[in-house]
Design an enzyme around this catalytic site. Sequence first.
Site, PDB file in Angstrom:
ATOM      1  NE  ARG A  48       2.030  -5.239  11.330  1.00  0.00           N
ATOM      2  CZ  ARG A  48       3.248  -5.023  10.900  1.00  0.00           C
ATOM      3  NH1 ARG A  48       4.266  -5.468  11.461  1.00  0.00           N
ATOM      4  NH2 ARG A  48       3.272  -4.561   9.676  1.00  0.00           N
ATOM      5  NE  ARG A  69      -4.515  -1.697  10.241  1.00  0.00           N
ATOM      6  CZ  ARG A  69      -3.509  -0.944   9.755  1.00  0.00           C
ATOM      7  NH1 ARG A  69      -3.386   0.356   9.019  1.00  0.00           N
ATOM      8  NH2 ARG A  69      -2.238  -1.715   9.414  1.00  0.00           N
ATOM      9  NE  ARG A  75       8.155  -3.029   6.191  1.00  0.00           N
ATOM     10  CZ  ARG A  75       6.718  -2.959   6.183  1.00  0.00           C
ATOM     11  NH1 ARG A  75       6.263  -2.587   5.147  1.00  0.00           N
ATOM     12  NH2 ARG A  75       6.057  -3.029   7.142  1.00  0.00           N
ATOM     13  CE  LYS A 119      -2.108  -0.909   4.042  1.00  0.00           C
ATOM     14  NZ  LYS A 119      -1.547  -2.227   4.141  1.00  0.00           N
ATOM     15  NE  ARG A 138       5.997  -0.497  10.727  1.00  0.00           N
ATOM     16  CZ  ARG A 138       4.940  -0.781   9.918  1.00  0.00           C
ATOM     17  NH1 ARG A 138       4.982  -0.197   8.714  1.00  0.00           N
ATOM     18  NH2 ARG A 138       4.125  -1.214  10.568  1.00  0.00           N
TER      19      ARG A 138
HETATM   20  P1  ADP Z   1       0.999  -2.211   7.967  1.00  0.00           P
HETATM   21  O1  ADP Z   1      -0.017  -1.880   7.015  1.00  0.00           O
HETATM   22  O2  ADP Z   1       2.307  -2.504   7.764  1.00  0.00           O
HETATM   23  O3  ADP Z   1       0.165  -2.947   9.221  1.00  0.00           O
HETATM   24  P2  ADP Z   1       0.749   0.631   9.275  1.00  0.00           P
HETATM   25  O4  ADP Z   1       1.877   1.536   9.159  1.00  0.00           O
HETATM   26  O5  ADP Z   1      -0.426   0.800   8.331  1.00  0.00           O
HETATM   27  O6  ADP Z   1       1.219  -0.950   8.937  1.00  0.00           O
HETATM   28  O7  ADP Z   1       0.142   0.431  10.855  1.00  0.00           O
HETATM   29  C1  ADP Z   1       0.809  -0.102  11.969  1.00  0.00           C
HETATM   30  C2  ADP Z   1      -0.036  -0.046  13.211  1.00  0.00           C
HETATM   31  O8  ADP Z   1      -0.496   0.917  13.424  1.00  0.00           O
HETATM   32  C3  ADP Z   1      -0.993  -1.286  13.096  1.00  0.00           C
HETATM   33  O9  ADP Z   1      -0.715  -2.507  13.290  1.00  0.00           O
HETATM   34  C4  ADP Z   1      -2.031  -0.494  14.038  1.00  0.00           C
HETATM   35  O10 ADP Z   1      -1.651  -1.002  15.418  1.00  0.00           O
HETATM   36  C5  ADP Z   1      -1.924   0.729  13.989  1.00  0.00           C
HETATM   37  N1  ADP Z   1      -2.775   1.553  13.076  1.00  0.00           N
HETATM   38  C6  ADP Z   1      -2.656   2.188  11.783  1.00  0.00           C
HETATM   39  N2  ADP Z   1      -3.677   2.562  11.231  1.00  0.00           N
HETATM   40  C7  ADP Z   1      -4.869   2.322  12.053  1.00  0.00           C
HETATM   41  C8  ADP Z   1      -6.128   2.300  11.851  1.00  0.00           C
HETATM   42  N3  ADP Z   1      -6.872   2.704  10.865  1.00  0.00           N
HETATM   43  N4  ADP Z   1      -6.938   2.015  12.888  1.00  0.00           N
HETATM   44  C9  ADP Z   1      -6.513   1.387  14.144  1.00  0.00           C
HETATM   45  N5  ADP Z   1      -5.096   0.933  14.246  1.00  0.00           N
HETATM   46  C10 ADP Z   1      -4.245   1.581  13.308  1.00  0.00           C
END
Ligand code: ADP
Length: 198
Positions: free
Chosen positions: A150, A88, A127, A13, A139
């Site tokens: 996740r 999400r 990564r 993404k 991270r």
């Molecule tokens: P990835 O797509 O690799 O899982 P992100 O950077 O999008 O990573 O998100 C990292 C973390 O941040 C998620 O696992 C969650 O804990 C939190 N997070 C991100 N976006 C949201 C969201 N829209 N709602 C709830 N938690 C979120």
Amino acid sequence: MNIILLGPPGAGKGTQAKKLEDKYGLKQLSTGDMLRAEIAAGTDLGVQAKQIIDRGDLVSDDIIIGMISSRTEQDDCQNGVIFDGFPRTVAQAEALENMLSDKGQRIDAVIELKVDEEALVGRLENRIAEMKAAGQEVRSDDNAETLRHRLATFREQTAPIIPFFADKDMLRTVDGMQAIDAVEAAIDAVIDEAKTVS
Ligand code: ADP
């Protein structure tokens, strides 16, 4: 134009969102990046969010919706946004629809990047290796154990937004297993179609 990029962690993404920013003059909003900025700044929200993120759980809908709602008010979002990692949950998806309709806008395309789960672990390992080689900090939620959680969180809480948008005929699916350029071309085709509809 407002676009949602949807897919599990590691689907690509972020990579695709960056390309769309330049090409279409849209602003990428990654809720993950926004939360990591809060953590880096040591805000109360960041302190709370870090524990949740490191477990691989979701930060509460209220916090996320509040964050997106104030961010999308800013000038750099007025030409349109690529939402990356948001919504999400179905509650977040509904909140976004309401937020945009209040501004006389809508979601123009929901693009699902579909990938095999087995490939995601390999992508994450790559990564991590790349970031280490580049001397960047990895991270704290990028490890095999948290990734499994996740992915489970994605299946349980995020996947229901796929039928939510499909039922409204808003969902377009792109094969995220293709090479980056081929994924990009497939996304462009979806966006071109969305433009002709609007
Ligand atoms: P990835 O797509 O690799 O899982 P992100 O950077 O999008 O990573 O998100 C990292 C973390 O941040 C998620 O696992 C969650 O804990 C939190 N997070 C991100 N976006 C949201 C969201 N829209 N709602 C709830 N938690 C979120």
